[in-house]
Design a protein around this motif. Structure first.
Motif, PDB file in Angstrom:
ATOM      1  N   PRO A 179       9.079  12.089  12.413  1.00 48.34           N
ATOM      2  CA  PRO A 179       8.179  12.464  11.310  1.00 48.34           C
ATOM      3  C   PRO A 179       6.922  11.600  11.324  1.00 48.34           C
ATOM      4  N   VAL A 180       5.809  12.199  10.994  1.00 47.87           N
ATOM      5  CA  VAL A 180       4.506  11.535  11.095  1.00 47.87           C
ATOM      6  C   VAL A 180       4.435  10.270  10.241  1.00 47.87           C
ATOM      7  N   GLU A 181       5.142  10.246   9.093  1.00 48.94           N
ATOM      8  CA  GLU A 181       5.012   9.075   8.220  1.00 48.94           C
ATOM      9  C   GLU A 181       5.670   7.823   8.790  1.00 48.94           C
ATOM     10  N   LEU A 182       6.474   7.964   9.839  1.00 52.89           N
ATOM     11  CA  LEU A 182       7.088   6.782  10.444  1.00 52.89           C
ATOM     12  C   LEU A 182       6.175   6.107  11.466  1.00 52.89           C
ATOM     13  N   VAL A 183       5.060   6.753  11.817  1.00 57.44           N
ATOM     14  CA  VAL A 183       4.152   6.162  12.808  1.00 57.44           C
ATOM     15  C   VAL A 183       2.707   6.056  12.318  1.00 57.44           C
ATOM     16  N   THR A 184       2.433   6.543  11.103  1.00 53.77           N
ATOM     17  CA  THR A 184       1.085   6.423  10.540  1.00 53.77           C
ATOM     18  C   THR A 184       1.175   5.748   9.172  1.00 53.77           C
ATOM     19  N   ALA A 185       0.196   4.911   8.889  1.00 58.98           N
ATOM     20  CA  ALA A 185       0.176   4.208   7.602  1.00 58.98           C
ATOM     21  C   ALA A 185      -0.362   5.129   6.517  1.00 58.98           C
ATOM     22  N   SER A 186       0.078   4.878   5.294  1.00 61.39           N
ATOM     23  CA  SER A 186      -0.434   5.648   4.158  1.00 61.39           C
ATOM     24  C   SER A 186      -1.835   5.153   3.796  1.00 61.39           C
ATOM     25  N   GLY A 187      -2.501   5.874   2.933  1.00 63.89           N
ATOM     26  CA  GLY A 187      -3.846   5.493   2.518  1.00 63.89           C
ATOM     27  C   GLY A 187      -3.887   4.154   1.806  1.00 63.89           C
ATOM     28  N   SER A 188      -2.825   3.820   1.074  1.00 58.35           N
ATOM     29  CA  SER A 188      -2.792   2.541   0.358  1.00 58.35           C
ATOM     30  C   SER A 188      -2.184   1.431   1.204  1.00 58.35           C
ATOM     31  N   GLY A 189      -1.401   1.806   2.204  1.00 60.37           N
ATOM     32  CA  GLY A 189      -0.687   0.810   3.002  1.00 60.37           C
ATOM     33  C   GLY A 189       0.526   0.262   2.291  1.00 60.37           C
ATOM     34  N   LEU A 190       0.863   0.815   1.125  1.00 56.97           N
ATOM     35  CA  LEU A 190       1.952   0.278   0.306  1.00 56.97           C
ATOM     36  C   LEU A 190       2.971   1.339  -0.098  1.00 56.97           C
ATOM     37  N   ASP A 191       2.987   2.467   0.573  1.00 52.92           N
ATOM     38  CA  ASP A 191       3.875   3.567   0.199  1.00 52.92           C
ATOM     39  C   ASP A 191       5.336   3.139   0.364  1.00 52.92           C
ATOM     40  N   PRO A 192       6.121   3.140  -0.724  1.00 51.20           N
ATOM     41  CA  PRO A 192       7.512   2.694  -0.635  1.00 51.20           C
ATOM     42  C   PRO A 192       8.486   3.793  -0.226  1.00 51.20           C
ATOM     43  N   ASP A 193       8.000   5.020  -0.100  1.00 52.76           N
ATOM     44  CA  ASP A 193       8.885   6.161   0.113  1.00 52.76           C
ATOM     45  C   ASP A 193       8.671   6.802   1.481  1.00 52.76           C
ATOM     46  N   TYR A 225      18.595  -1.457   9.252  1.00 53.56           N
ATOM     47  CA  TYR A 225      17.950  -0.944   8.054  1.00 53.56           C
ATOM     48  C   TYR A 225      17.104   0.284   8.356  1.00 53.56           C
ATOM     49  N   PHE A 226      16.842   1.062   7.310  1.00 55.03           N
ATOM     50  CA  PHE A 226      15.895   2.158   7.433  1.00 55.03           C
ATOM     51  C   PHE A 226      14.504   1.560   7.572  1.00 55.03           C
ATOM     52  N   ASN A 227      13.720   2.096   8.495  1.00 51.97           N
ATOM     53  CA  ASN A 227      12.355   1.620   8.686  1.00 51.97           C
ATOM     54  C   ASN A 227      11.456   2.175   7.588  1.00 51.97           C
ATOM     55  N   SER A 228      10.516   1.362   7.170  1.00 54.82           N
ATOM     56  CA  SER A 228       9.518   1.771   6.183  1.00 54.82           C
ATOM     57  C   SER A 228       8.369   2.473   6.882  1.00 54.82           C
ATOM     58  N   ARG A 229       7.518   3.022   6.076  1.00 51.45           N
ATOM     59  CA  ARG A 229       6.275   3.565   6.608  1.00 51.45           C
ATOM     60  C   ARG A 229       5.397   2.391   7.014  1.00 51.45           C
ATOM     61  N   PRO A 230       4.706   2.476   8.154  1.00 49.86           N
ATOM     62  CA  PRO A 230       3.833   1.359   8.566  1.00 49.86           C
ATOM     63  C   PRO A 230       2.738   1.091   7.537  1.00 49.86           C
ATOM     64  N   SER A 231       2.229  -0.130   7.561  1.00 53.94           N
ATOM     65  CA  SER A 231       1.184  -0.529   6.615  1.00 53.94           C
ATOM     66  C   SER A 231      -0.005  -1.080   7.388  1.00 53.94           C
ATOM     67  N   ALA A 232      -1.190  -0.598   7.041  1.00 54.78           N
ATOM     68  CA  ALA A 232      -2.413  -1.109   7.664  1.00 54.78           C
ATOM     69  C   ALA A 232      -2.813  -2.459   7.081  1.00 54.78           C
ATOM     70  N   VAL A 233      -2.188  -2.863   5.956  1.00 56.18           N
ATOM     71  CA  VAL A 233      -2.551  -4.120   5.298  1.00 56.18           C
ATOM     72  C   VAL A 233      -1.401  -5.125   5.287  1.00 56.18           C
ATOM     73  N   GLY A 234      -0.384  -4.890   6.102  1.00 55.70           N
ATOM     74  CA  GLY A 234       0.738  -5.823   6.162  1.00 55.70           C
ATOM     75  C   GLY A 234       1.531  -5.892   4.876  1.00 55.70           C
ATOM     76  N   TYR A 235       1.601  -4.798   4.122  1.00 51.13           N
ATOM     77  CA  TYR A 235       2.340  -4.706   2.854  1.00 51.13           C
ATOM     78  C   TYR A 235       1.835  -5.711   1.819  1.00 51.13           C
ATOM     79  N   ASN A 236       0.570  -6.072   1.894  1.00 47.45           N
ATOM     80  CA  ASN A 236      -0.038  -7.009   0.953  1.00 47.45           C
ATOM     81  C   ASN A 236      -0.586  -6.225  -0.236  1.00 47.45           C
ATOM     82  N   ALA A 237       0.078  -6.325  -1.370  1.00 52.34           N
ATOM     83  CA  ALA A 237      -0.317  -5.567  -2.550  1.00 52.34           C
ATOM     84  C   ALA A 237      -1.684  -5.990  -3.083  1.00 52.34           C
ATOM     85  N   ALA A 238      -2.120  -7.203  -2.770  1.00 52.36           N
ATOM     86  CA  ALA A 238      -3.431  -7.651  -3.224  1.00 52.36           C
ATOM     87  C   ALA A 238      -4.553  -7.013  -2.414  1.00 52.36           C
TER      88      ALA A 238
END
Length: 185
Positions: free
Chosen positions: A114-128, A63-76
């Protein structure tokens, strides 16, 4: 004194009513016009429901890897790591992500990640991710799935979203959509 206090109280009451009743009602009404009445973009695949506007974790090589998440992809618990770019702990986490990416993607050099594959987004939930971040993973996915690289690139091209009106925002690719398209191959 009365000339200042009474107008201030009136303004406070009007502002309170506007921002606690009128404005939320207006936002709710606009959300009702959005797809799924503002409840997110629900996608059903293989009998399971996913939200395409919330990042998901994909770590398998097929699969294509997602952007890392600092919150474990927890939307809450949306949020970033709150560690600065000079923080030694943060730098070691990013280096570990780089090392892991290089192990799973032989032939890719560190400068091409690309930087987005090794750094988490500000929300930790970036789907793109960017099309570049998707293209750097093509060789691995094609090899694991035993398909031509051109087929995987076509999936990226057909799932790339252009900027709004050709001006606003970057090109992006939804990782969930990419991986669903890969499953249909």
């Amino acid at each position: 004194m009365k000339t200042n206090i009474f107008p201030a109280i009136k303004l406070t009451i009007i502002t309170l009513i506007f921002f606690s009743v009128v404005y939320p009602a207006l936002i709710w009404a606009v959300a009702q016009l959005a797809p799924n009445s503002g409840h997110g973009e629900v996608v059903t695949a293989n009998g399971k429901k996913y939200y395409s506007n919330i990042g998901q974790t994909f770590t398998e090589d097929q699969y294509f890897n997602s952007r890392p998440s600092a919150v474990g992809y927890n939307a809450a618990g949306s949020g970033g790591s709150n560690k600065g770019p000079s923080n030694p702990e943060y730098l070691s986490v990013v280096q570990a992500r780089i090392d892991t990416f290089l192990v799973h993607n032989p032939g890719v050099s560190k400068k091409d990640i690309p930087v987005e594959l090794v750094t988490a987004s500000g929300s930790g939930l970036d789907p793109d991710i960017s099309p570049k971040a998707a293209l750097v993973q093509v060789k691995r996915i094609a090899a694991v799935r035993k398909v031509a690289e051109e087929k995987v690139k076509q999936i990226i091209d057909s799932n790339t979203e252009k900027p709004l009106l050709g001006l606003f925002g970057p090109e992006k690719v939804n990782v969930l959509s990419l991986n669903i398209a890969l499953e249909k191959l």
